[in-house]
Scaffold this motif. Structure first.
Motif: not given
Lengths: 113, 112
Positions: A84-101
């Protein structure tokens, strides 16, 4: 500008084995995330980290472990892989200061057989 | 939690304007509305972000009514390369990074 790199990009493993997906970012962003993407479910948050040594559960954390000893790295470990853990895994980040992109890596395709 | 609801899929002919609406009834005061585009075998990428009223950039416009309970992504004159999945995301790391829910997205198919 490397951004976020994930490794491995593709992995086949057997049920019960431990697997670690690596994530490295070059921006020194505060927040890092792990999402999984499955057909019909969109992107679901597994774990996130607000800073080094600070992690917290997302929507679907069961069966996963994370750590963040350094700001730039956020590995995701499947302690005992299941089909059930067969999947596509995405890592991501946001700056934390000045925006939420949210900035995403290219994904890691994991198949558990 | 500001979860979102979008149409599962949409079709459009090349050159037409496409509007994709997202419902987010439980949006919080500090939440932003952000749209992402995802092509096959790639991670999602940022398109546009807004808080209220209208925002426009070089690729899209975002319309947000006064109550902020919905938003509409507008893609002018779509081309075949706009075929992708579009996600509406409502939240802010300031209100809780674990509240950044993507939902299932809208699969847009552009027809020649």
């Amino acid at each position: 500008d490397a951004g976020i790199t994930q490794s491995p990009r593709y992995k086949i493993t057997e049920t019960g084995r431990q697997v670690t997906l690596m994530c490295h970012q070059t921006w020194s962003h505060s927040y890092m995330f792990w999402y999984r993407q499955d057909l019909g479910h969109g992107l679901r948050l597994i774990y996130y980290s607000a800073a080094a040594d600070i992690t917290d559960k997302g929507e679907v954390p069961d069966g996963y472990v994370v750590s963040r000893s350094k700001t730039e790295n956020f590995p995701l470990t499947l302690e005992s892989a299941t089909r059930s853990q067969t999947s596509v895994y995405f890592c991501a980040s946001i700056p934390g200061q000045g925006g939420d992109t949210i900035y995403f890596g290219e994904g890691s395709w994991l198949t558990v057989v | 939690l500001a979860k979102t609801t979008q149409p599962i899929s949409m079709d459009s002919y090349e050159g037409q304007e496409v509007n994709i609406t997202c419902s987010h009834n439980n949006i919080a005061t500090n939440d932003y509305i952000t749209w992402y585009q995802q092509f096959p075998s790639q991670g999602p990428r940022f398109i546009i972000q807004g808080y209220k009223t209208k925002v426009t950039n070089e690729v899209a416009s975002l319309f947000i009514p006064a109550d902020r309970k919905s938003s509409t992504l507008s893609l002018p004159r779509v081309s075949l390369s706009d075929t992708a999945v579009y996600y509406c995301l409502v939240g802010s790391h300031q209100t809780g990074a674990n509240n950044l829910f993507f939902g299932t997205g809208t699969r847009l198919t552009v027809i020649p």
